[in-house]
Enzyme design. Structure first.
Site, PDB file in Angstrom:
ATOM      1  N   ASP A  18      -3.530  51.063 -36.433  1.00  0.00           N
ATOM      2  CA  ASP A  18      -4.259  50.979 -35.167  1.00  0.00           C
ATOM      3  C   ASP A  18      -4.936  52.350 -34.987  1.00  0.00           C
ATOM      4  O   ASP A  18      -4.555  53.326 -35.649  1.00  0.00           O
ATOM      5  CB  ASP A  18      -3.237  50.703 -34.049  1.00  0.00           C
ATOM      6  CG  ASP A  18      -3.768  51.055 -32.690  1.00  0.00           C
ATOM      7  OD1 ASP A  18      -4.844  50.550 -32.340  1.00  0.00           O
ATOM      8  OD2 ASP A  18      -3.121  51.873 -31.970  1.00  0.00           O
ATOM      9  N   ASP A  20      -6.471  54.002 -31.492  1.00  0.00           N
ATOM     10  CA  ASP A  20      -6.109  54.718 -30.250  1.00  0.00           C
ATOM     11  C   ASP A  20      -4.601  54.806 -30.061  1.00  0.00           C
ATOM     12  O   ASP A  20      -3.912  53.785 -30.030  1.00  0.00           O
ATOM     13  CB  ASP A  20      -6.693  53.983 -29.026  1.00  0.00           C
ATOM     14  CG  ASP A  20      -8.184  54.214 -28.880  1.00  0.00           C
ATOM     15  OD1 ASP A  20      -8.658  55.287 -29.258  1.00  0.00           O
ATOM     16  OD2 ASP A  20      -8.870  53.307 -28.386  1.00  0.00           O
ATOM     17  N   ARG A  27      -9.576  57.074 -27.291  1.00  0.00           N
ATOM     18  CA  ARG A  27     -11.020  57.338 -27.247  1.00  0.00           C
ATOM     19  C   ARG A  27     -11.386  58.774 -27.639  1.00  0.00           C
ATOM     20  O   ARG A  27     -12.495  59.234 -27.365  1.00  0.00           O
ATOM     21  CB  ARG A  27     -11.624  57.008 -25.863  1.00  0.00           C
ATOM     22  CG  ARG A  27     -11.676  55.544 -25.493  1.00  0.00           C
ATOM     23  CD  ARG A  27     -12.526  54.702 -26.464  1.00  0.00           C
ATOM     24  NE  ARG A  27     -13.865  55.218 -26.654  1.00  0.00           N
ATOM     25  CZ  ARG A  27     -14.355  55.606 -27.840  1.00  0.00           C
ATOM     26  NH1 ARG A  27     -13.620  55.549 -28.929  1.00  0.00           N
ATOM     27  NH2 ARG A  27     -15.576  56.047 -27.952  1.00  0.00           N
ATOM     28  N   ARG A 132     -19.471  42.544 -27.477  1.00  0.00           N
ATOM     29  CA  ARG A 132     -19.317  42.947 -28.874  1.00  0.00           C
ATOM     30  C   ARG A 132     -19.421  41.700 -29.748  1.00  0.00           C
ATOM     31  O   ARG A 132     -19.276  40.588 -29.246  1.00  0.00           O
ATOM     32  CB  ARG A 132     -17.966  43.628 -29.086  1.00  0.00           C
ATOM     33  CG  ARG A 132     -17.774  44.858 -28.225  1.00  0.00           C
ATOM     34  CD  ARG A 132     -16.385  45.427 -28.390  1.00  0.00           C
ATOM     35  NE  ARG A 132     -16.179  46.556 -27.487  1.00  0.00           N
ATOM     36  CZ  ARG A 132     -14.992  47.087 -27.240  1.00  0.00           C
ATOM     37  NH1 ARG A 132     -13.915  46.611 -27.828  1.00  0.00           N
ATOM     38  NH2 ARG A 132     -14.873  48.101 -26.415  1.00  0.00           N
ATOM     39  N   ARG A 143     -17.197  51.362 -18.567  1.00  0.00           N
ATOM     40  CA  ARG A 143     -16.961  52.101 -19.799  1.00  0.00           C
ATOM     41  C   ARG A 143     -17.629  53.482 -19.802  1.00  0.00           C
ATOM     42  O   ARG A 143     -17.365  54.291 -20.680  1.00  0.00           O
ATOM     43  CB  ARG A 143     -17.436  51.299 -21.023  1.00  0.00           C
ATOM     44  CG  ARG A 143     -16.736  49.965 -21.198  1.00  0.00           C
ATOM     45  CD  ARG A 143     -16.631  49.560 -22.643  1.00  0.00           C
ATOM     46  NE  ARG A 143     -15.930  50.543 -23.427  1.00  0.00           N
ATOM     47  CZ  ARG A 143     -14.602  50.705 -23.436  1.00  0.00           C
ATOM     48  NH1 ARG A 143     -13.825  49.904 -22.716  1.00  0.00           N
ATOM     49  NH2 ARG A 143     -14.049  51.632 -24.171  1.00  0.00           N
ATOM     50  N   ASP A 190      -9.668  43.189 -23.411  1.00  0.00           N
ATOM     51  CA  ASP A 190     -10.523  42.477 -24.365  1.00  0.00           C
ATOM     52  C   ASP A 190     -10.355  40.970 -24.189  1.00  0.00           C
ATOM     53  O   ASP A 190      -9.253  40.492 -23.895  1.00  0.00           O
ATOM     54  CB  ASP A 190     -10.140  42.845 -25.804  1.00  0.00           C
ATOM     55  CG  ASP A 190     -10.353  44.318 -26.107  1.00  0.00           C
ATOM     56  OD1 ASP A 190     -11.314  44.901 -25.566  1.00  0.00           O
ATOM     57  OD2 ASP A 190      -9.567  44.872 -26.892  1.00  0.00           O
ATOM     58  N   ASP A 218       0.887  51.604 -31.732  1.00  0.00           N
ATOM     59  CA  ASP A 218       1.664  52.090 -30.583  1.00  0.00           C
ATOM     60  C   ASP A 218       1.852  51.018 -29.513  1.00  0.00           C
ATOM     61  O   ASP A 218       2.803  51.077 -28.745  1.00  0.00           O
ATOM     62  CB  ASP A 218       1.024  53.354 -29.970  1.00  0.00           C
ATOM     63  CG  ASP A 218      -0.324  53.069 -29.343  1.00  0.00           C
ATOM     64  OD1 ASP A 218      -1.090  52.237 -29.894  1.00  0.00           O
ATOM     65  OD2 ASP A 218      -0.635  53.661 -28.296  1.00  0.00           O
ATOM     66  N   ASP A 232       3.838  39.988 -37.190  1.00  0.00           N
ATOM     67  CA  ASP A 232       3.418  38.975 -38.162  1.00  0.00           C
ATOM     68  C   ASP A 232       4.314  39.058 -39.414  1.00  0.00           C
ATOM     69  O   ASP A 232       4.582  40.152 -39.918  1.00  0.00           O
ATOM     70  CB  ASP A 232       1.950  39.221 -38.551  1.00  0.00           C
ATOM     71  CG  ASP A 232       1.366  38.054 -39.323  1.00  0.00           C
ATOM     72  OD1 ASP A 232       0.587  37.286 -38.734  1.00  0.00           O
ATOM     73  OD2 ASP A 232       1.704  37.907 -40.523  1.00  0.00           O
ATOM     74  N   THR A 235       3.377  41.322 -42.407  1.00  0.00           N
ATOM     75  CA  THR A 235       3.361  42.794 -42.341  1.00  0.00           C
ATOM     76  C   THR A 235       4.757  43.373 -42.136  1.00  0.00           C
ATOM     77  O   THR A 235       5.659  42.691 -41.655  1.00  0.00           O
ATOM     78  CB  THR A 235       2.490  43.314 -41.169  1.00  0.00           C
ATOM     79  OG1 THR A 235       3.116  42.937 -39.933  1.00  0.00           O
ATOM     80  CG2 THR A 235       1.076  42.794 -41.227  1.00  0.00           C
TER      81      THR A 235
HETATM   82  O1  M1P Z   1      -8.032  50.129 -29.155  1.00  0.00           O
HETATM   83  C1  M1P Z   1      -7.538  49.842 -27.900  1.00  0.00           C
HETATM   84  C2  M1P Z   1      -8.652  49.566 -26.904  1.00  0.00           C
HETATM   85  O2  M1P Z   1      -9.458  50.722 -26.794  1.00  0.00           O
HETATM   86  C3  M1P Z   1     -10.422  50.652 -25.805  1.00  0.00           C
HETATM   87  O3  M1P Z   1      -9.776  50.449 -24.570  1.00  0.00           O
HETATM   88  P1  M1P Z   1     -10.027  51.378 -23.276  1.00  0.00           P
HETATM   89  O4  M1P Z   1     -11.452  51.782 -23.290  1.00  0.00           O
HETATM   90  O5  M1P Z   1      -9.625  50.484 -22.165  1.00  0.00           O
HETATM   91  O6  M1P Z   1      -9.094  52.552 -23.421  1.00  0.00           O
HETATM   92  C4  M1P Z   1     -11.361  49.491 -26.000  1.00  0.00           C
HETATM   93  O7  M1P Z   1     -12.229  49.767 -27.051  1.00  0.00           O
HETATM   94  C5  M1P Z   1     -10.608  48.213 -26.241  1.00  0.00           C
HETATM   95  O8  M1P Z   1     -11.492  47.221 -26.680  1.00  0.00           O
HETATM   96  C6  M1P Z   1      -9.528  48.401 -27.290  1.00  0.00           C
HETATM   97  O9  M1P Z   1      -8.760  47.224 -27.393  1.00  0.00           O
END
Ligand code: M1P
Length: 256
Positions: A18, A20, A27, A132, A143, A190, A218, A232, A235
């Site tokens: 993953d 973030d 981000r 998207r 955003r 999402d 996480d 799953d 994995t």
């Molecule tokens: O990867 C986790 C999420 O990251 C972003 O979420 P947020 O902007 O709310 O922190 C988004 O890109 C979201 O689509 C994604 O699932």
């Protein structure tokens, strides 16, 4: 038999991450130390990322000078694998609107825009719905929020459950649409067809003959956007608490 593309890797395993909270703070860019650890791990096994965001945003987080994330990872899966690359070459994918149809999509967008207009939160910025290829992303604050604003919204949301309440309303209103509403990050959720969670990415690798597929994430708890791929049966899941925790586990598993 693992594809000859990866003949140089001594261990015939795939390790997926993953983004973030696992490779980088939400981000934000991954650290130089993380990118160094990943490049060491890549000498041994095949690596890939599976992010919920679109590829442009993930590349901003994982790219280093002169490289793109598509060069530094064997597999690049954005939007849960709806945008997919193997060794820098694009793999075929589907689209959310193509699957749902314009009429249903429009009905849902209209409902969401009305609901968003009625939400009372301390600040609102821009880009409340992001379209998207493989999903729709909905954010009550928008955003365009700065890092400070997103942290503040997240703290507010923990108390006032703005997103959880919104998701519940949508789940009831569009119960017949066959959609999943997943709260994965700090300021948004999402929306995508059931089954188009991160396990979608496994479709691109399941015939490659890897001995094992590991996944690091996480948000591996039920309702988190790593839950389905983490649990799953295809994995071996690793639940981590931060990028530092990911590096620690990688060093123990593959570099010691
Ligand atoms: O990867 C986790 C999420 O990251 C972003 O979420 P947020 O902007 O709310 O922190 C988004 O890109 C979201 O689509 C994604 O699932």
């Amino acid at each position: 038999m693992v594809s000859s593309t990866f003949a140089d890797r001594p261990i015939k395993k795939l390790v997926l991450f993953d983004v973030d909270g696992t490779l980088s703070p939400a981000r934000q860019a991954a650290s130089a130390e993380m990118l160094q650890v990943l490049s060491e791990v890549r000498k041994k096994v095949v690596i890939g990322f599976v992010g919920g965001s679109d590829l442009k945003k993930i590349e901003e987080q994982l790219s280093v000078l002169g490289h793109t994330a598509k060069d530094d990872f064997d597999y690049a899966f954005a939007e849960n694998g709806l945008t997919a690359y193997k060794m820098g070459k694009e793999l075929s994918s589907q689209s959310f609107i193509g699957w749902l149809g314009e009429e249903k999509y429009k009905k849902m967008v209209n409902f969401i825009l009305h609901y968003l207009a009625d939400i009372d939160i301390p600040v609102k910025r821009g880009t409340f719905i992001e379209h998207r290829n493989g999903m729709m992303n909905v954010s009550p604050i928008g955003r365009n929020a700065t890092i400070e604003e997103r942290h503040a919204f997240n703290a507010f949301d923990k108390v006032h459950k703005i997103r959880a309440t919104f998701v519940k309303v949508l789940e009831e209103k569009f119960a017949d649409y066959g959609l999943t509403f997943a709260i994965g990050g700090e300021i948004s959720f999402d929306v995508f067809p059931c089954g188009w969670d991160k396990t979608y990415a496994l479709r691109h690798v399941e015939d490659e003959g890897f001995e094992e597929i590991h996944f690091f994430g996480d948000k591996t708890y039920k309702g988190g956007n790593d839950y389905e791929i983490y649990t799953d049966p295809r994995t071996i899941g690793h639940s981590v608490t931060s990028p530092a925790d990911t590096m620690k586990e990688l060093r123990e598993l593959f570099l010691s």
